[in-house]
Structures are given as C-alpha cells and as structure tokens.
Scaffold this motif. Structure first.
Motif, short mmCIF file in Angstrom:
data_model
loop_
_atom_site.label_atom_id
_atom_site.label_comp_id
_atom_site.label_asym_id
_atom_site.label_seq_id
_atom_site.Cartn_x
_atom_site.Cartn_y
_atom_site.Cartn_z
N ARG A 1 3.64 11.08 1.45
CA ARG A 1 4.97 11.53 1.81
C ARG A 1 4.98 11.91 3.29
O ARG A 1 4.03 12.50 3.79
N HIS A 2 6.07 11.57 3.98
CA HIS A 2 6.17 11.80 5.42
C HIS A 2 5.90 13.27 5.76
O HIS A 2 6.51 14.18 5.21
N GLY A 3 4.96 13.47 6.68
CA GLY A 3 4.65 14.81 7.13
C GLY A 3 3.87 15.66 6.16
O GLY A 3 3.73 16.87 6.33
N ASP A 4 3.33 15.05 5.11
CA ASP A 4 2.63 15.81 4.08
C ASP A 4 1.41 15.02 3.62
O ASP A 4 1.21 13.88 4.02
N GLU A 5 0.61 15.64 2.76
CA GLU A 5 -0.55 14.95 2.19
C GLU A 5 -0.39 14.88 0.68
O GLU A 5 -1.24 15.31 -0.09
N ILE A 6 0.75 14.30 0.27
CA ILE A 6 1.08 14.18 -1.15
C ILE A 6 1.48 12.74 -1.45
O ILE A 6 2.28 12.14 -0.73
N SER B 1 0.82 -1.22 0.00
CA SER B 1 0.00 0.00 0.00
C SER B 1 0.85 1.26 0.00
O SER B 1 0.43 2.30 -0.52
N GLY B 2 2.05 1.18 0.57
CA GLY B 2 2.91 2.36 0.66
C GLY B 2 3.39 2.89 -0.67
O GLY B 2 3.94 4.00 -0.73
N LEU B 3 3.20 2.13 -1.76
CA LEU B 3 3.65 2.58 -3.09
C LEU B 3 2.47 2.81 -4.03
O LEU B 3 2.65 2.92 -5.24
N VAL B 4 1.28 2.90 -3.48
CA VAL B 4 0.10 3.25 -4.29
C VAL B 4 0.12 4.75 -4.56
O VAL B 4 0.39 5.55 -3.67
N LEU C 1 3.10 9.66 -3.99
CA LEU C 1 4.38 9.54 -4.69
C LEU C 1 4.42 10.27 -6.03
O LEU C 1 5.47 10.77 -6.45
N ASP C 2 3.29 10.33 -6.70
CA ASP C 2 3.24 10.98 -8.01
C ASP C 2 2.89 12.46 -7.92
O ASP C 2 2.51 13.08 -8.93
N ASP C 3 3.03 13.04 -6.71
CA ASP C 3 2.80 14.46 -6.46
C ASP C 3 1.34 14.88 -6.54
O ASP C 3 1.02 16.07 -6.53
N ILE C 4 0.44 13.94 -6.66
CA ILE C 4 -0.99 14.25 -6.55
C ILE C 4 -1.33 14.36 -5.07
O ILE C 4 -0.88 13.56 -4.25
N THR C 5 -2.10 15.38 -4.71
CA THR C 5 -2.41 15.61 -3.31
C THR C 5 -3.69 14.88 -2.89
O THR C 5 -4.49 14.46 -3.74
#
Length: 439
Positions: A399-404, A370-373, A406-410
């Motif tokens: 991303r750690h500490g963010d709501e993004i 799930s961590g790479l979805v 891996l593909d930069d979609i928020t």
C-alpha cells in the motif's frame, strides 16, 4: 468548502503573513475559493489579497507579493479543499468490483474526480462533470487530464460504463480537446466488446481530435476469480493480444509519420501475452503512460542495465561473495527478472540469487502482475523454499506509503513467518542492483 489551513511551509510567501493553522481561506482577490482548482488558479498571480476566517470566527485580511506562479505555501487539511467525487459508473470490467469480501473499506472505494486526475494522474470517465465543471477546466487551463475512454461509440461506451451518461463523456472529451486541453487516454480492451474494428474506429476518432490527444494506452482487461454476478467477459488470449498490437502499432506509425511523434501504445502485458519482445526505449518516446503499465518493464530493465554498466571495478569486487538471496515477483515479470539476475551474475560473479514467481491464488491465476501479489500468497508459496539470506520484494506490492500488502498482512508478518529479512526494492532498476549487491 474544506479550505482549513493545516500548516504553512517555512520560507514561503504565506509564512510572511499572519496566517496560522486553523484559519479558513475564503477568497483570493475577491474570488471565492471553492476547491483546489480555484485555489491553484487564483493563487498564481504575483500580488494577492486573501480573505480568511480565523479560529475565533473573525475576518482576517492578508496582502502579499510573490513571484508569479510560485506556490503560496499553504497546506490544507483536505488536499481537494472539497468533498471527493466518487464514481457513479458500473463498468463491466471494473477491477474494484472483482475484489473478494472482507478487505479494508478503502479497497472498495471508487473515485472519478477530475481534480485528482490533474493532481495525481488518476483516470476519470468525465461522466459526472457539469457544464460549469467543463467551463472551469477550460478557463483555468487544467492540464493534463487522464481519461478512461474505452470507445468513442456512444451506445457501446454507455454499456461498458453502465451509465447512460457515457455518451456525454465523449462530448466532453471532444470539447476539451478542441479547447486545447492536453489529454492522456486509456482504452481497456475487452475481447469481443471493444476490440477489432471497434478499436480501430476508436483510434481513428481520437486521431481526429488532433494534438490535444497527447497519448493513448491500450491495456488488457483484468479479470479475477471473484466475478459472481458480473458481466461475462473473457481474458485477452495470445491471438487477441497479437491483433491488438498490430492495430495499435499500425495507427501509431501513422501518427509518427504525420505528427513526428507516437500517440498510441500497448501495455507491457499485451506484448508478454502475445509472446513478443518488448519494444526499445526509443519506441516509448519518454514513457508518457509509464504508470499505466506502458513501457514499465522496458524502462526498469534499461535502468538496471545502465546501473550495471556504471559499476566500477572495485564495486564489483568489494566485500567478496554476496550472500545468496531471493527475489519475489509476479508471474508476468518472472522472465525479465530472471534475465536481469543472470546478466548481473555474469558481470559480477559474487552475485547469487533466485527468482520466485508468485502465483496469484488470492485473485486467481489470470492475475499475473506483481502489484497484486498478497502477503498471504507470498507466505504460502515461499514457506518451504530455500530463500538465502534475504528476500527482495518490489515496492508496488505494498500500500502506498506503508508496509502492508493488499490482504492487510504486513512486511513484518511475512518476514517473521518466513524467518528472513525483507528488503523493499523501489520501482527502479538501479535500486534492484543495489539490493542484489546487499546494499
């Protein structure tokens, strides 16, 4: 050196001095501070004499007392107080090399800094350490250190790491073990490369290092569809996983008998690939390699079951029916999340939800965690689904500490496209139960 003071923790020993943000720490008790290891070691004593340079460039001297071992209270602009050491290896299985082009720059950065291993739990190969580095680790008793070892065969390790200093890393591991430094090790198992008899040889060699080898995780190699120009490797199949598990559990039983504790553990992914049930809580002995995927699912399920058992009657009945919801996860965890949801709805009939396993089109279907979805895959596969009142998404997708993603979609992007509120679930079963209940 980057020992620039960013802030001082209120109420700390440093807060009782004239130190201010912008000062540069130079020495403690006459010893030069080159990085965080020096700082941690030198600042341990109860009486300290600090030499700093103020913003004007003038020397500043401070004397203070504090309980031995208590944090001094200085926060630095650079946590390492030095330049981070990047990786000089070219591992045949490196996941970072298997990322597609066009992602944010931080995705492609490889660290191999032993100080980050101590501070944050990163795994390092020991190939970039000098004799001075090793001597400092032993002198300062820096422990534990997490090591990606993979094999104790010098020639094979150099090949796997793509670095002729692979053999030197083995020598350093043994030197640290003999000095009593606690080591957590990782073996990335590549079928036909370091499994089979080579895996047995590696485990025997680690057992020979004694109690300093605190734990060893064995994890399957992760392969994406972006491997053009990289070494030819094959994924761990069901039969491979079963052989690896038999080997690891055989030697782990030997450790339990000889040392009274287990040392060698397989990642959850291997049990799932093998079609086996996960071991019990007791097997993991405190989960020493939880962050490496060893026992993570077992721990999560146990936390959920405990939280469910602790629910009071009024909590089960309160507020009437919970609005239907959906849970997004990786393919690997689908079965467990489905069972968890069924268990919850059986005890609390006002819970109604569905689990959606997201196929990883971004990295390839062989990547199932799930961590790479990505956000893009979530949108593409859920946009025509009936999701109910809200979508539950695990924190490890972000991303750690963010709501993004891996593909930069928020998270907001996904929420807006799917037209549904998103609830981020923390990495524990109790929070998942609260999310089920609409809290």
């Amino acid at each position: 050196m980057s020992a620039i003071v960013q802030s001082i923790i209120p109420g700390s020993a440093a807060a009782r001095t004239t130190i201010v943000p912008g000062d540069i720490l130079r020495k403690i008790n006459g010893e030069t501070i080159d990085d965080v290891l020096d700082y941690r070691f030198r600042a341990y004593d109860d009486e300290l004499f600090l030499e700093l340079t103020g913003s004007s460039g003038k020397l500043k001297l401070c004397r203070l007392r504090k309980p031995e071992g208590e944090d001094l209270g200085l926060v630095f602009e650079n946590a390492l107080m030095d330049k981070e050491r990047s990786c000089a290896n070219n591992c045949i299985f490196c996941f970072i090399d298997q990322n597609p082009e066009g992602m944010r720059n931080t995705i492609y950065y490889k660290d191999d800094d032993v100080r980050l291993s101590f501070l944050q739990g990163n795994y390092v190969t020991l190939t970039n350490l000098s004799h001075r580095d090793v001597a400092r680790i032993i002198k300062f008793r820096i422990s534990p250190i997490n090591v990606s070892i993979h094999t104790l065969d010098p020639e094979l390790r150099s090949f796997m790491l793509g670095n002729k200093r692979g053999e030197r890393g083995i020598e350093i591991l043994k030197e640290l073990a003999q000095a009593g430094i606690m080591l957590n090790c990782q073996i990335v198992c590549c079928p036909g490369v370091n499994d089979g008899e080579m895996l047995s040889k590696t485990i025997r060699g680690l057992m020979a290092q004694g109690a300093s080898i605190h734990s060893v995780s064995v994890v399957p190699v992760g392969l994406t569809k972006h491997r053009a120009g990289l070494a030819e490797l094959r994924a761990v199949a069901c039969a491979d996983a079963r052989k690896i598990i038999r080997t690891v559990e055989y030697f782990n039983a030997m450790c339990v008998k000889a040392r009274g504790t287990g040392v060698f553990f397989c990642a959850d992914e291997l049990y799932i690939k093998a079609g086996y049930d996960l071991p019990s809580d007791a097997y993991y002995e405190g989960y020493p390699q939880l962050e490496n995927g060893v026992g993570m699912m077992r721990s999560f399920v146990s936390e959920f079951e405990e939280a469910l058992l602790a629910l009071k009657g009024h909590e089960l009945r309160a507020k009437g029916q919970v609005e239907p919801f959906s849970v997004a996860t990786g393919v690997l965890a689908e079965k467990y999340l489905t069972n968890i949801l069924k268990l919850a709805s059986t005890k609390c009939d006002r819970i109604s939800g569905s689990v959606h396993a997201i196929r990883n089109d971004f990295y390839g279907e062989s990547v199932t965690v799930s961590g790479l979805v990505t956000g893009g895959d979530l949108i593409a596969q859920l946009k025509n689904s009936k999701l109910g009142s809200r979508l539950l998404v695990p924190k490890n997708m972000l991303r750690h500490g963010d709501e993004i993603f891996l593909d930069d979609i928020t998270v907001s992007d996904v929420s807006n496209v799917l037209n549904i509120p998103i609830r981020i679930v923390q990495q524990d079963g109790a929070d998942l139960l609260q999310a089920f209940l609409g809290n």
